[in-house]
Scaffold this motif. Sequence first.
Motif, PDB file in Angstrom:
ATOM      1  N   GLN A  50      -9.191  -1.734  -1.054  1.00 19.97           N
ATOM      2  CA  GLN A  50      -8.295  -1.387   0.163  1.00 19.97           C
ATOM      3  C   GLN A  50      -9.112  -1.783   1.194  1.00 19.97           C
ATOM      4  O   GLN A  50      -8.723  -2.261   2.426  1.00 19.97           O
ATOM      5  CB  GLN A  50      -7.993  -0.024   0.438  1.00 19.97           C
ATOM      6  CG  GLN A  50      -7.010   0.774  -0.764  1.00 19.97           C
ATOM      7  CD  GLN A  50      -5.638   0.228  -0.431  1.00 19.97           C
ATOM      8  OE1 GLN A  50      -5.326  -0.306   0.821  1.00 19.97           O
ATOM      9  NE2 GLN A  50      -4.850  -0.242  -1.297  1.00 19.97           N
ATOM     10  N   LYS A  66      -8.614  -5.591   1.605  1.00 18.98           N
ATOM     11  CA  LYS A  66      -7.409  -6.087   2.037  1.00 18.98           C
ATOM     12  C   LYS A  66      -7.190  -5.732   3.643  1.00 18.98           C
ATOM     13  O   LYS A  66      -6.744  -6.623   4.247  1.00 18.98           O
ATOM     14  CB  LYS A  66      -6.276  -4.940   1.439  1.00 18.98           C
ATOM     15  CG  LYS A  66      -5.992  -5.411  -0.168  1.00 18.98           C
ATOM     16  CD  LYS A  66      -4.643  -4.638  -0.563  1.00 18.98           C
ATOM     17  CE  LYS A  66      -3.374  -4.539   0.062  1.00 18.98           C
ATOM     18  NZ  LYS A  66      -2.546  -3.956  -0.531  1.00 18.98           N
ATOM     19  N   GLY A  76      -6.857  -8.559   6.766  1.00 16.49           N
ATOM     20  CA  GLY A  76      -5.423  -8.175   7.584  1.00 16.49           C
ATOM     21  C   GLY A  76      -5.474  -8.490   8.992  1.00 16.49           C
ATOM     22  O   GLY A  76      -6.343  -8.806   9.467  1.00 16.49           O
ATOM     23  N   SER A  97      -5.405   0.399   3.398  1.00 16.38           N
ATOM     24  CA  SER A  97      -5.698  -0.962   4.296  1.00 16.38           C
ATOM     25  C   SER A  97      -4.343  -0.956   5.339  1.00 16.38           C
ATOM     26  O   SER A  97      -4.479  -1.560   6.309  1.00 16.38           O
ATOM     27  CB  SER A  97      -5.553  -2.080   3.501  1.00 16.38           C
ATOM     28  OG  SER A  97      -4.472  -2.249   2.828  1.00 16.38           O
ATOM     29  N   SER A  98      -3.172  -0.191   5.110  1.00 17.33           N
ATOM     30  CA  SER A  98      -2.068  -0.387   5.890  1.00 17.33           C
ATOM     31  C   SER A  98      -1.798   0.697   6.944  1.00 17.33           C
ATOM     32  O   SER A  98      -0.970   0.742   7.521  1.00 17.33           O
ATOM     33  CB  SER A  98      -1.072  -0.574   4.912  1.00 17.33           C
ATOM     34  OG  SER A  98      -0.623   0.620   4.091  1.00 17.33           O
ATOM     35  N   ASN A  99      -2.515   2.032   6.811  1.00 17.50           N
ATOM     36  CA  ASN A  99      -2.331   2.757   7.670  1.00 17.50           C
ATOM     37  C   ASN A  99      -3.428   3.097   8.718  1.00 17.50           C
ATOM     38  O   ASN A  99      -3.618   4.249   9.075  1.00 17.50           O
ATOM     39  CB  ASN A  99      -2.024   4.304   6.918  1.00 17.50           C
ATOM     40  CG  ASN A  99      -3.166   4.777   5.873  1.00 17.50           C
ATOM     41  OD1 ASN A  99      -4.082   4.010   6.017  1.00 17.50           O
ATOM     42  ND2 ASN A  99      -3.180   5.933   5.472  1.00 17.50           N
TER      43      ASN A  99
END
Length: 463
Positions: free
Chosen positions: A246, A249, A253, A385-387
């Motif tokens: 994570q 990533k 990003g 990684s996305s939040n």
Amino acid sequence: MYTIYKYILFHFLPLALDSFSSLNRNKMIIILLSATLLATLAAGQSQDSCYADQTDPYILFGTATPYEAVSNTNASYVYIDKCEAKQFWIISRHGTRYADADEVDELKDLYDLQEKIIKNHEKDGSGSLCAKDLENLKLWTLQVVSNVKSDLTPQGYNDLYRLGERFKSRFPALFKQTVTKDSFKVQFTTKQRTAASAIAFVDGLFGTGMGLEFPEALEDDMLIKPYASCKKWEKDVEENKDTTKQMKKFEDGSTVTTLVGSVSKRLGFSKTLDLDDILLMYSACRYDKAWHLDKVSPWCAAFTEDDLKALEYIEDLELYYSTGYGNDLNKKVGCPPVKDFIDRFSDIEKGEQQPAGVLYFTHHEMILLVLTSLGFDKDKEALTSSNYDQMSGREWRSSFISPFTANLAAVFFKCDAGEPYRVQLYFNEHLLDINGCDQGLCDWSYFKQQFGSISSSCNLDFC
């Protein structure tokens, strides 16, 4: 930049006005003067805004956060009606340390970047550091010598010394008794920084030169550094590629990519720097501030507050999976210190003899593993990684839970009214308000009900 606007005002404006009628000339004057004024103000703002002038800069730097930034320094006497403190137990991370050998070698590469950034500003006219920040950068040198790599810094000693002083002020009766090898137990790891931290804390408790007998540090310490001797943890967590998945990533990003581009531009580079360069400057920024709280690190001027928050999240992602809730094994590896203080308090309840103080000094990994074992600072959703944007108010934030000198203290009380025994927990000297307890004061029977299973099930045979 100001020279360009001056040229427009005094050279282009008169020529342009000659070709306009009187009415149009007036309009043209207004338009050009307004544009020139706005551009000049914008230029002045970018040049005059100095990191060096900030009175309250952002210093939440993950595991390199100065302890003073997050600790509770109120050392008022703790009074609990009809109760007497019987044992003080603490596990503390070492104080502020110098960079380790590998970090020092990497930080030396900053001299090349330093030279290029100065050239960008002074010769090429690119970059947007203000004059004061640029001057500070010119004066920067690496503040580490070969014989103190990873060792405790003077600031680190002061942090632990004052920590000892404050706990003595809160619980004076416990620390006024005669000091013997049986009345106070001290344990630390094999590193100089934890041994020196133990000395500093004891100096703060009893005065410099008390001469409390310290034991030899253990090479395989399964109490305060079990992760270093646990083969399964090394294989399933430390060496597991999923542990950093994570984090990597997130580094690849859009948030970090944008950060790298904006920092590169701010420093005057036409070609985008590598993330490794950015992280190196971040390391210097963090260390400089932690080593010298009253000084400004010129490398911090490379970043905005939003940049620093994103860099902070990179480390939080790594720690969430290597020492936190991202891997179930971490909870098991973190249990020995929890078992230790619960068992010691149980012995006092049974009337058995225990030291008045139990003092452990370890590393940030152990502090985080202990918190994970207790179930503290757990978010409702996992860090990924996305939040990043959704986790701005996250509980798992290394700046608050594993700064230099991070510590968890437990105090056991014997009472003459109500419940015969009670417990308080302090984290970074803040009294923890545990659900079901009265403003941080827990009945021992309730505390055992909530956390006793950690002691009874703690077994590291799987290691």
